[in-house]
Design a protein around this motif. Structure first.
Motif, PDB file in Angstrom:
ATOM      1  N   LEU A  76       0.864  -1.185   0.000  1.00  0.00           N
ATOM      2  CA  LEU A  76       0.000   0.000   0.000  1.00  0.00           C
ATOM      3  C   LEU A  76       0.899   1.232   0.000  1.00  0.00           C
ATOM      4  CD1 LEU A  76      -2.952   1.130   0.328  1.00  0.00           C
ATOM      5  CD2 LEU A  76      -2.461   1.214   2.790  1.00  0.00           C
ATOM      6  N   ILE A  77       0.688   2.101  -0.972  1.00  0.00           N
ATOM      7  CA  ILE A  77       1.549   3.253  -1.161  1.00  0.00           C
ATOM      8  C   ILE A  77       0.768   4.538  -0.898  1.00  0.00           C
ATOM      9  CG2 ILE A  77       3.026   4.473  -2.813  1.00  0.00           C
ATOM     10  CD1 ILE A  77       2.938   1.608  -4.343  1.00  0.00           C
ATOM     11  N   LEU A  78       1.355   5.393  -0.060  1.00  0.00           N
ATOM     12  CA  LEU A  78       0.804   6.724   0.164  1.00  0.00           C
ATOM     13  C   LEU A  78       1.797   7.713  -0.417  1.00  0.00           C
ATOM     14  CD1 LEU A  78      -0.394   4.808   2.479  1.00  0.00           C
ATOM     15  CD2 LEU A  78      -0.953   6.943   3.650  1.00  0.00           C
ATOM     16  N   GLU A  79       1.476   8.262  -1.571  1.00  0.00           N
ATOM     17  CA  GLU A  79       2.409   9.121  -2.288  1.00  0.00           C
ATOM     18  C   GLU A  79       2.659  10.434  -1.540  1.00  0.00           C
ATOM     19  OE1 GLU A  79       3.986   8.803  -5.278  1.00  0.00           O
ATOM     20  OE2 GLU A  79       3.028   7.114  -6.280  1.00  0.00           O
ATOM     21  N   SER A  80       1.608  10.994  -0.975  1.00  0.00           N
ATOM     22  CA  SER A  80       1.723  12.264  -0.244  1.00  0.00           C
ATOM     23  C   SER A  80       0.773  12.201   0.952  1.00  0.00           C
ATOM     24  CB  SER A  80       1.393  13.435  -1.154  1.00  0.00           C
ATOM     25  OG  SER A  80       1.559  14.669  -0.467  1.00  0.00           O
ATOM     26  N   PRO A  81       1.209  11.554   2.011  1.00  0.00           N
ATOM     27  CA  PRO A  81       0.307  11.340   3.155  1.00  0.00           C
ATOM     28  C   PRO A  81      -0.191  12.649   3.762  1.00  0.00           C
ATOM     29  CG  PRO A  81       2.286   9.999   3.344  1.00  0.00           C
ATOM     30  CD  PRO A  81       2.528  10.955   2.224  1.00  0.00           C
ATOM     31  N   SER A  82      -1.423  12.603   4.243  1.00  0.00           N
ATOM     32  CA  SER A  82      -2.016  13.752   4.930  1.00  0.00           C
ATOM     33  C   SER A  82      -2.547  13.285   6.283  1.00  0.00           C
ATOM     34  CB  SER A  82      -3.140  14.353   4.088  1.00  0.00           C
ATOM     35  OG  SER A  82      -4.169  13.399   3.903  1.00  0.00           O
ATOM     36  N   PRO A  83      -2.759  14.223   7.212  1.00  0.00           N
ATOM     37  CA  PRO A  83      -3.222  13.828   8.548  1.00  0.00           C
ATOM     38  C   PRO A  83      -4.513  13.006   8.542  1.00  0.00           C
ATOM     39  CG  PRO A  83      -2.402  16.069   8.609  1.00  0.00           C
ATOM     40  CD  PRO A  83      -2.388  15.658   7.166  1.00  0.00           C
ATOM     41  N   ASN A  84      -5.376  13.198   7.539  1.00  0.00           N
ATOM     42  CA  ASN A  84      -6.621  12.412   7.533  1.00  0.00           C
ATOM     43  C   ASN A  84      -6.396  10.959   7.128  1.00  0.00           C
ATOM     44  OD1 ASN A  84      -6.356  12.462   4.754  1.00  0.00           O
ATOM     45  ND2 ASN A  84      -8.049  13.873   4.403  1.00  0.00           N
ATOM     46  N   GLN A  85      -5.152  10.597   6.841  1.00  0.00           N
ATOM     47  CA  GLN A  85      -4.819   9.203   6.591  1.00  0.00           C
ATOM     48  C   GLN A  85      -4.242   8.520   7.828  1.00  0.00           C
ATOM     49  OE1 GLN A  85      -2.555  10.115   2.881  1.00  0.00           O
ATOM     50  NE2 GLN A  85      -3.894   8.579   1.952  1.00  0.00           N
ATOM     51  N   THR A  86      -4.227   9.243   8.931  1.00  0.00           N
ATOM     52  CA  THR A  86      -3.884   8.634  10.214  1.00  0.00           C
ATOM     53  C   THR A  86      -4.948   7.598  10.530  1.00  0.00           C
ATOM     54  OG1 THR A  86      -2.729  10.573  11.069  1.00  0.00           O
ATOM     55  CG2 THR A  86      -3.684   9.068  12.691  1.00  0.00           C
ATOM     56  N   SER A  87      -4.514   6.354  10.696  1.00  0.00           N
ATOM     57  CA  SER A  87      -5.485   5.276  10.839  1.00  0.00           C
ATOM     58  C   SER A  87      -4.775   3.979  11.188  1.00  0.00           C
ATOM     59  CB  SER A  87      -6.266   5.100   9.525  1.00  0.00           C
ATOM     60  OG  SER A  87      -7.335   4.190   9.670  1.00  0.00           O
ATOM     61  N   LEU A  88      -5.574   2.946  11.417  1.00  0.00           N
ATOM     62  CA  LEU A  88      -5.077   1.583  11.585  1.00  0.00           C
ATOM     63  C   LEU A  88      -5.371   0.832  10.292  1.00  0.00           C
ATOM     64  CD1 LEU A  88      -3.953  -0.708  13.361  1.00  0.00           C
ATOM     65  CD2 LEU A  88      -6.285  -1.042  14.226  1.00  0.00           C
TER      66      LEU A  88
END
Lengths: 116, 117
Positions: A76-88
């Motif tokens: 799973l790739i997050l190219e430009s993570p943002s705070p709303n992708q904080t998760s489990l």
């Protein structure tokens, strides 16, 4: 031992810094999937794959990418993570057998991601 | 699209007593699977029980049993003789039996179960 592994198990990062969460299974499963779990929302599917080079969007794919170049791996790739992708995050896999047959879905241990 | 609803965010039970967790779902399909998953503090997802929609008989697994009402689209989980180790988040989930996305699980929002000694 048959299992689904995820790495890392915990990750704290900053906004915009690309990251990859790996998922690997040793059961020769065709089907693999990523879910995210948030309080009060349950688990929601991000992407899934029914076999090598076959991937499709789940319910919440925005901001994520996946690839399935080998049967055992589904990163799973997050190219430009943002705070709303904080998760489990959970990876899962199962056989994809005869239409209608039941195949148990096996879950990885989860990855706790914090994006600052 | 299918949906799964768990209307009880939290529940509590006394040790050795019985508790029932509720789940309703919506679907236009006639054949599918329903599941209850347990997530203890370790965060591991553990399959508790599975029900095939074409089976009228309710599934049971030791102290865990379900009440499957297909017409009402209801799928409740009964835990008998509750133990401290039953304390966890419980998720109800739906999965199609056929179709290209048959592997996809649709989860409810969960019910947090506390067990009092």
């Amino acid at each position: 031992e048959a299992q689904v592994t995820q790495n890392p198990r915990y990750l704290i990062t900053v906004t915009g810094k690309k990251l990859t969460v790996t998922c690997s299974q040793n059961m020769n499963h065709e089907y693999m999937s990523w879910y995210r779990q948030d309080p009060g929302l349950g688990l929601r599917q991000i992407y899934y794959s029914m076999n090598v080079e076959v991937t499709d969007k789940g319910d919440v794919p925005e901001g994520y990418k996946v690839s399935r170049k080998e049967k055992r791996n589904f990163p799973l790739i997050l190219e430009s993570p943002s705070p709303n992708q904080t998760s489990l995050y959970f990876c899962a896999s199962s056989l994809f057998g005869l239409m209608g047959s039941y195949n148990e879905q096996f879950f990885g241990p989860g990855t706790r991601l914090t994006v600052l | 699209a299918q949906t799964v609803t768990q209307s009880q965010p939290e529940m509590s039970v006394q040790e050795a007593e019985t508790v029932t967790l509720s789940c309703t779902y919506d679907t236009s399909e006639s054949d599918y699977y329903l599941f209850w998953y347990k997530q203890p503090p370790s965060r591991q997802m553990i399959l508790v029980i599975r029900q095939e929609a074409y089976k009228q008989q309710n599934a049971t697994e030791n102290r865990f049993s379900v009440n499957f009402q297909k017409a009402a689209k209801s799928f409740s989980l009964k835990i008998s003789d509750s133990q401290l180790g039953d304390a966890a988040m419980y998720f109800c989930a739906y999965r199609s039996r056929y179709g290209g996305s048959q592997g996809n699980l649709i989860f409810g929002k969960g019910t947090k179960l506390s067990v009092k000694p």
